[in-house]
Motif scaffolding. Structure first.
Motif, PDB file in Angstrom:
ATOM      1  N   UNK A  12      -1.448  -2.589  10.470  1.00 40.83           N
ATOM      2  CA  UNK A  12      -1.396  -3.945  10.999  1.00 40.83           C
ATOM      3  C   UNK A  12      -1.294  -4.977   9.876  1.00 40.83           C
ATOM      4  N   UNK A  13      -1.909  -4.690   8.737  1.00 42.60           N
ATOM      5  CA  UNK A  13      -1.746  -5.589   7.589  1.00 42.60           C
ATOM      6  C   UNK A  13      -0.277  -5.607   7.160  1.00 42.60           C
ATOM      7  N   UNK A  14       0.336  -4.429   7.110  1.00 42.82           N
ATOM      8  CA  UNK A  14       1.749  -4.354   6.728  1.00 42.82           C
ATOM      9  C   UNK A  14       2.614  -5.099   7.733  1.00 42.82           C
TER      10      UNK A  14
ATOM     11  N   UNK B  78      -1.058  -7.810   0.355  1.00 45.07           N
ATOM     12  CA  UNK B  78      -2.434  -8.129  -0.030  1.00 45.07           C
ATOM     13  C   UNK B  78      -2.934  -9.376   0.685  1.00 45.07           C
ATOM     14  N   UNK B  79      -2.080 -10.351   0.846  1.00 42.56           N
ATOM     15  CA  UNK B  79      -2.456 -11.550   1.593  1.00 42.56           C
ATOM     16  C   UNK B  79      -2.788 -11.185   3.037  1.00 42.56           C
TER      17      UNK B  79
ATOM     18  N   UNK C  96       1.247   3.331  -1.784  1.00 39.17           N
ATOM     19  CA  UNK C  96       1.404   1.875  -1.807  1.00 39.17           C
ATOM     20  C   UNK C  96       0.221   1.194  -1.129  1.00 39.17           C
ATOM     21  N   UNK C  97      -0.187   1.708   0.018  1.00 42.60           N
ATOM     22  CA  UNK C  97      -1.320   1.111   0.723  1.00 42.60           C
ATOM     23  C   UNK C  97      -2.592   1.220  -0.108  1.00 42.60           C
ATOM     24  N   UNK C  98      -2.848   2.393  -0.658  1.00 36.02           N
ATOM     25  CA  UNK C  98      -4.077   2.614  -1.426  1.00 36.02           C
ATOM     26  C   UNK C  98      -4.061   1.828  -2.731  1.00 36.02           C
TER      27      UNK C  98
ATOM     28  N   UNK D 238      -6.398  -2.627  -5.631  1.00 38.67           N
ATOM     29  CA  UNK D 238      -6.212  -3.901  -6.347  1.00 38.67           C
ATOM     30  C   UNK D 238      -7.145  -4.963  -5.785  1.00 38.67           C
ATOM     31  N   UNK D 239      -7.309  -4.995  -4.470  1.00 37.41           N
ATOM     32  CA  UNK D 239      -8.224  -5.961  -3.855  1.00 37.41           C
ATOM     33  C   UNK D 239      -9.668  -5.674  -4.261  1.00 37.41           C
TER      34      UNK D 239
END
Length: 596
Positions: free
Chosen positions: A120-122, A254-255, A284-286, A291-292
């Motif tokens: 859902x973030x993507x 990330x946003x 990519x997701x991980x 990073x966050x």
């Protein structure tokens, strides 16, 4: 409808007025590892303590279910018990470090048990929206929503829009008339099909020579010449195509992650158990989650899951290497990989849930998205590598196949879980009860407020649809998850709790019979039982000394306002959840959300 909602609200009001069963047990004060030779050191130790007293605190700890006082230090629970036992911590404590809960209900922080959080973030990063349900009256009304979306966002590089009926015959030519120069995907309800345009097929290099994932089960619909028509059938093929045609920008991702985290905090969540990344790249997701966390922005625990669609799509050795790499590379304080998600079938609405007997309105028993042999091989691989096993199984035949695989695997160090377990015949419940430590994940609102598109095809089998209380009464651990990918109110855990407490035959609109879950059982299903499934219960999921200080203080006034609205006959729907927002949410002792 109003009668049912009133019952829901009264149940919620009841759970806010529990009388705390406090304990006088006083655990010993842990010895400080710091220096005690100066008044300054002693003052620093005291100022780091916060006491929360005079609450109705349900802990999800069976040895101490209700307390009225909490003591938090260094992000962990230092004490849980009665106020008298906390007196030793309050001595010389500044007044601002003592919080009077004023009788409010407190629970552990909720952990969403089945979410496609990263997906859902993507999708948010793409500007994804879902069409209203009424737009599914016909393909024409649904496509009108797509046209409106495209016209309102001419700057988008690619378009993803959801909640399309799985029964439509929409093809690429129809989508090309709306947008021909950018990739478009219209996603079906439940994410188990897709409709795409010509540019999407071109970007994904999808042609007549493209191999179907599982011929006849999950595939590209084709014309007489073998060319893809633009309709993609079932989940594996849909998300394989998505991964080939759609690109996710890391900065936008990330946003979107931060927006998702804030939203989940507002519902009282301090953790999520992912149901798989779907058409996204695991690494990519991980990488972006890590990073966050490195920037200090990941203030919740995330339990990702890798996906295996079966031997015909990905060799088992490849997914084994991916699982091991993800676990070894990305496991941190807040990121907990180590779960493999597998599908035993599809959905009832798409007639792809795997049944023992054919559907009432179509001559099919559904689809095998993985054979029993595939499910067993993957589970044995998980057992060998200390991974968690997580099966999607909706139909009774799919549940039977998942149970057969788990019986062949035997004891494991990782957890074993089945998500949905919808057509839950009594013989399947009995078999499941004999599998040690099995966990069943359910979505309670699906059992009380369910669209006819899902229920009608199974006819009289609705009588064994979602017998979740019976599952729990058989000794099987149950946890809750929304499995919602668009409607944000559907993610609200209190709505799920209310649905689980309201299973009764008093109204014709309620499909199911059976006694409801108790409030305590329902909270456990959204806290400690999810933590057990993802094996983080040593640190998360309950209010216990030494665990992460994750808890929610609920707001009383919003409930009163909702009750008043009912009394004045205000038109409210069950999805109107303005009354269920948490007042304050804490993660590792820090306040991460306050209701405005």
């Amino acid at each position: 409808m109003k009668k049912r909602l009133l019952s829901m609200l009264l149940s919620l009001c009841t759970l806010f007025t529990f009388t705390a069963c406090t304990t006088t047990q006083q655990p010993a004060v842990p010895e400080s590892t710091g220096q005690k030779t100066t008044d300054q050191a002693a003052e620093a130790q005291v100022s780091d303590i916060t006491v929360y007293k005079n609450g109705v605190i349900y802990t999800s700890n069976p040895s101490q279910d209700y307390v009225d006082t909490l003591v938090v230090q260094d992000g962990k629970f230092l004490y849980a018990g009665d106020e008298a036992g906390a007196a030793q911590y309050m001595q010389d404590l500044p007044s601002e470090n003592i919080v009077d809960l004023d009788g409010r209900l407190v629970t552990p922080g909720f952990i969403e048990g089945h979410t496609h959080f990263s997906f859902m973030a993507a999708m948010k990063s793409l500007g994804y929206i879902e069409i209203p349900s009424e737009a599914n009256d016909s393909p024409e009304t649904a496509l009108a929503e797509l046209k409106k979306f495209v016209e309102e966002h001419p700057d988008y590089d690619q378009y993803a829009i959801g909640n399309f009926s799985q029964q439509f015959d929409i093809n690429k030519d129809m989508l090309d008339e709306i947008c021909a120069d950018k990739p478009v995907i219209c996603i079906g309800m439940g994410l188990h099909c897709g409709y795409v345009n010509t540019e999407f097929l071109k970007r994904g290099n999808i042609t007549k020579d493209s191999v179907d994932a599982i011929p006849g089960q999950t595939y590209y619909e084709r014309d007489a010449e073998g060319n893809p028509t633009g309709k993609i059938v079932e989940l594996p093929q849909t998300w394989i195509a998505f991964s080939q045609a759609i690109k996710i920008d890391n900065e936008k991702l990330q946003k979107a992650y931060l927006e998702m985290i804030d939203l989940y905090h507002s519902f009282g969540f301090t953790g999520v158990a992912e149901g798989g990344f779907l058409g996204l790249d695991d690494y990519q997701m991980l990488d972006n989650l890590k990073a966050l966390e490195d920037k200090g922005d990941l203030n919740m625990v995330i339990c990702p899951a890798n996906i295996w669609y079966g031997h015909t799509i990905t060799p088992l050795e490849e997914i084994e290497n991916r699982l091991i790499t993800c676990k070894e590379t990305y496991t941190t304080d807040l990121i907990k990989p180590g779960t493999l998600k597998m599908w035993a079938d599809g959905t009832l609405g798409a007639h792809s849930a795997l049944l023992r007997e054919p559907y009432d309105d179509k001559d099919t028993c559904g689809v095998y998205l993985n054979t029993v042999e595939d499910l067993t091989d993957a589970a044995l691989m998980c057992k060998e590598n200390d991974m968690n096993i997580h099966y999607h199984a909706i139909g009774d035949k799919a549940i039977e196949n998942a149970l057969t695989a788990l019986e062949a695997v035997g004891e494991t160090t990782g957890s074993k879980s089945i998500v949905h377990f919808q057509i839950s015949a009594s013989d399947l419940i009995e078999r499941a009860s004999k599998i040690d430590d099995l966990i069943v994940n359910i979505t309670p609102t699906w059992a009380n407020v369910f669209v006819s598109e899902e229920i009608d095809p199974i006819g009289d089998r609705r009588n064994i649809f979602g017998l979740y209380k019976e599952v729990k009464d058989a000794g099987i651990t149950v946890n809750f998850g929304a499995d919602s990918n668009g409607e944000e109110t559907a993610w609200n855990p209190v709505l799920m709790i209310l649905a689980s407490m309201l299973r009764n035959p008093d109204e014709e609109t309620l499909l199911l019979k059976g006694e409801p879950f108790s409030f305590e059982e329902a909270v456990d299903a959204y806290t400690i039982n999810v933590a057990k499934e993802r094996r983080i219960d040593n640190e998360y999921g309950s209010i216990e000394v030494g665990k992460s200080a994750d808890f929610v203080i609920w707001n009383l006034d919003t409930v009163a306002e909702a009750l008043e609205a009912i009394a004045t006959e205000t038109d409210l729907e069950p999805t109107n959840t303005e009354f269920v927002y948490a007042d304050k949410v804490y993660f590792k002792g820090d306040k991460i959300y306050q209701h405005e």
